[in-house]
Motif scaffolding. Sequence first.
Motif, PDB file in Angstrom:
ATOM      1  N   ILE A 286      30.203  10.619 -49.635  1.00  0.00           N
ATOM      2  CA  ILE A 286      31.527   9.994 -49.688  1.00  0.00           C
ATOM      3  C   ILE A 286      31.710   9.016 -48.529  1.00  0.00           C
ATOM      4  O   ILE A 286      32.088   7.854 -48.724  1.00  0.00           O
ATOM      5  CB  ILE A 286      32.631  11.064 -49.669  1.00  0.00           C
ATOM      6  N   ALA A 287      31.415   9.496 -47.314  1.00  0.00           N
ATOM      7  CA  ALA A 287      31.600   8.647 -46.136  1.00  0.00           C
ATOM      8  C   ALA A 287      30.696   7.420 -46.204  1.00  0.00           C
ATOM      9  O   ALA A 287      31.133   6.289 -45.921  1.00  0.00           O
ATOM     10  CB  ALA A 287      31.315   9.444 -44.872  1.00  0.00           C
ATOM     11  N   GLY A 288      29.438   7.626 -46.594  1.00  0.00           N
ATOM     12  CA  GLY A 288      28.512   6.505 -46.680  1.00  0.00           C
ATOM     13  C   GLY A 288      28.927   5.494 -47.732  1.00  0.00           C
ATOM     14  O   GLY A 288      28.845   4.274 -47.505  1.00  0.00           O
ATOM     15  N   THR A 289      29.373   5.990 -48.884  1.00  0.00           N
ATOM     16  CA  THR A 289      29.814   5.087 -49.956  1.00  0.00           C
ATOM     17  C   THR A 289      31.001   4.252 -49.507  1.00  0.00           C
ATOM     18  O   THR A 289      31.046   3.033 -49.734  1.00  0.00           O
ATOM     19  CB  THR A 289      30.179   5.888 -51.216  1.00  0.00           C
ATOM     20  N   VAL A 290      31.968   4.898 -48.858  1.00  0.00           N
ATOM     21  CA  VAL A 290      33.153   4.160 -48.399  1.00  0.00           C
ATOM     22  C   VAL A 290      32.765   3.117 -47.358  1.00  0.00           C
ATOM     23  O   VAL A 290      33.256   1.979 -47.384  1.00  0.00           O
ATOM     24  CB  VAL A 290      34.217   5.125 -47.843  1.00  0.00           C
TER      25      VAL A 290
ATOM     26  N   TYR B  77      26.036  -9.749 -47.082  1.00  0.00           N
ATOM     27  CA  TYR B  77      25.390  -8.501 -47.476  1.00  0.00           C
ATOM     28  C   TYR B  77      24.205  -8.124 -46.592  1.00  0.00           C
ATOM     29  O   TYR B  77      23.524  -7.131 -46.855  1.00  0.00           O
ATOM     30  CB  TYR B  77      24.905  -8.617 -48.927  1.00  0.00           C
ATOM     31  N   LEU B  78      23.951  -8.901 -45.556  1.00  0.00           N
ATOM     32  CA  LEU B  78      22.733  -8.765 -44.755  1.00  0.00           C
ATOM     33  C   LEU B  78      22.521  -7.353 -44.205  1.00  0.00           C
ATOM     34  O   LEU B  78      21.386  -6.865 -44.161  1.00  0.00           O
ATOM     35  CB  LEU B  78      22.776  -9.770 -43.597  1.00  0.00           C
ATOM     36  N   LEU B  79      23.592  -6.687 -43.762  1.00  0.00           N
ATOM     37  CA  LEU B  79      23.446  -5.429 -43.025  1.00  0.00           C
ATOM     38  C   LEU B  79      23.799  -4.190 -43.844  1.00  0.00           C
ATOM     39  O   LEU B  79      24.045  -3.130 -43.280  1.00  0.00           O
ATOM     40  CB  LEU B  79      24.310  -5.483 -41.757  1.00  0.00           C
ATOM     41  N   VAL B  80      23.764  -4.311 -45.166  1.00  0.00           N
ATOM     42  CA  VAL B  80      23.985  -3.132 -46.004  1.00  0.00           C
ATOM     43  C   VAL B  80      22.982  -2.037 -45.656  1.00  0.00           C
ATOM     44  O   VAL B  80      23.315  -0.848 -45.585  1.00  0.00           O
ATOM     45  CB  VAL B  80      23.878  -3.498 -47.503  1.00  0.00           C
ATOM     46  N   TRP B  81      21.744  -2.423 -45.405  1.00  0.00           N
ATOM     47  CA  TRP B  81      20.684  -1.448 -45.117  1.00  0.00           C
ATOM     48  C   TRP B  81      20.975  -0.649 -43.840  1.00  0.00           C
ATOM     49  O   TRP B  81      20.570   0.520 -43.730  1.00  0.00           O
ATOM     50  CB  TRP B  81      19.335  -2.159 -44.987  1.00  0.00           C
ATOM     51  N   VAL B  82      21.683  -1.252 -42.900  1.00  0.00           N
ATOM     52  CA  VAL B  82      21.994  -0.557 -41.655  1.00  0.00           C
ATOM     53  C   VAL B  82      22.958   0.604 -41.925  1.00  0.00           C
ATOM     54  O   VAL B  82      22.785   1.707 -41.399  1.00  0.00           O
ATOM     55  CB  VAL B  82      22.599  -1.525 -40.620  1.00  0.00           C
ATOM     56  N   VAL B  83      23.971   0.357 -42.753  1.00  0.00           N
ATOM     57  CA  VAL B  83      24.931   1.412 -43.093  1.00  0.00           C
ATOM     58  C   VAL B  83      24.233   2.561 -43.815  1.00  0.00           C
ATOM     59  O   VAL B  83      24.456   3.741 -43.509  1.00  0.00           O
ATOM     60  CB  VAL B  83      26.072   0.849 -43.970  1.00  0.00           C
ATOM     61  N   VAL B  84      23.365   2.225 -44.760  1.00  0.00           N
ATOM     62  CA  VAL B  84      22.644   3.255 -45.514  1.00  0.00           C
ATOM     63  C   VAL B  84      21.718   4.051 -44.590  1.00  0.00           C
ATOM     64  O   VAL B  84      21.685   5.290 -44.634  1.00  0.00           O
ATOM     65  CB  VAL B  84      21.845   2.615 -46.662  1.00  0.00           C
ATOM     66  N   THR B  85      20.982   3.363 -43.737  1.00  0.00           N
ATOM     67  CA  THR B  85      20.071   4.040 -42.802  1.00  0.00           C
ATOM     68  C   THR B  85      20.830   4.963 -41.861  1.00  0.00           C
ATOM     69  O   THR B  85      20.402   6.096 -41.603  1.00  0.00           O
ATOM     70  CB  THR B  85      19.286   3.000 -41.980  1.00  0.00           C
ATOM     71  N   GLY B  86      21.957   4.481 -41.357  1.00  0.00           N
ATOM     72  CA  GLY B  86      22.756   5.311 -40.449  1.00  0.00           C
ATOM     73  C   GLY B  86      23.220   6.590 -41.105  1.00  0.00           C
ATOM     74  O   GLY B  86      23.193   7.660 -40.482  1.00  0.00           O
ATOM     75  N   ASN B  87      23.610   6.520 -42.371  1.00  0.00           N
ATOM     76  CA  ASN B  87      24.084   7.718 -43.053  1.00  0.00           C
ATOM     77  C   ASN B  87      22.949   8.681 -43.388  1.00  0.00           C
ATOM     78  O   ASN B  87      23.148   9.890 -43.407  1.00  0.00           O
ATOM     79  CB  ASN B  87      24.862   7.336 -44.310  1.00  0.00           C
TER      80      ASN B  87
END
Length: 423
Positions: A258-262, A57-67
């Motif tokens: 939607i894209a970020g959640t997926v 789960y380490l990089l969950v924040w990266v996906v959220v920040t990118g979106n």
Amino acid sequence: MPKNATDALPRDPRPVRAARGGLLVAPLLGPAMVAGVAYLDPGNVAANMTAGAAFGYLLVWVVVTGNVMAWLIQYLSAKLGIVTGQSLPEALGRRFRSRSTRYGYWLQAEGVAMATDVAEVIGGAVALHLLFDLPLIVGGLITGVVSMLLLVLQSERGAKPFERVITGLMLVIAVGFCAGLVIGPPDPAEAAAGLVPMFDGAESVLLAASILGATVMPHAIYAHSALTRDRFGLVEAGVERRLVLRATKVDVTIALAIAGTVNVVILLLAAANLEGVEGTESLEGAHAALGSALGEPVALLFAIGLLASGLASTSVGAYAGAEIMRGLLHVKIPLLVRRAITITPALLLLVIGVDPTLALVLSQVVLSFGIPFALIPLVRLTADRALMGSAVNARLTTALAILAAGLLIALNVTLLVLVATGA
């Protein structure tokens, strides 16, 4: 040749009138859903799946920040098309006085379009191989043909039918990639902990840069300005423009939610079920690992989602490639020729037998070079009062856009350096 797509396909004012009369934004939604598919392409799937399997789960924040950054960037692109009636390539093509500058910019943008096709066509080919055991080259050709047919649909029938098809594929993507989470749910506490920014060595930095490199794509920026232009045309200042811009904010919010959640779900799915499993850095390996961990139905839905991802994203990539040529070269190029140019490198890689995973990684590196060429002009143009009038960016908006652009460019440079040094 028409000056832009709106000359060939006059804007239908009825959706705007209906929205204005009923104070609703629903009739104006759609362009962002098409652009948002770029955030669900096979490159995103591979990056997020690998990150979850390698680091939990380490990089969950990266996906959220990118979106979050993508929201601002896509809104600015959409706003440019609405306020000026021009796409980003078209606006730049009219501003470049030197033919050599225009053609030089086109060459790098065309390289971006080709790199985009590499990831998306190969993703579609891999999905067809997983589903029907088709040779990769046959799957690549099928993916390319479908994308061309969707381009014909957009060219002949206008923006709305194209939006409906892509939105339908986006829903298939969401179901295909999210189904596994029902059987193998993540740990809520660990998922929440992943929202705290941190790294774990050089490999995690490389994966973080890859995730962001696969999130904000140059072709999505080029495409969104063209999509709003095709749908709305030039919207004059006043009540109607304010309504369209308000609807666009809602449209971008829904699409990227939607894209970020997926994308988060893909990472969580891998983190919960595939952490430490060998071979998950490839799409085929991830598919096999999901089948072993969660059952064949989940693997089947994953492959279907991957196919929808390849078909939808390569269609949007092809649309962006066509717009890049039209806006920068100022020449009318037949649809088949435009499509053949951008898809050829992807098909050649499949013919000579290049490893699909390696091709996906290399395509993301090439795309990294295109980020500054799309982001910097977008921020500059939308901050130009002479061009944007009353819709010019507020100072805070421009500052945030510059910050996002700087961060994305820095992380993409980091990605290139890490890849080059083999870190």
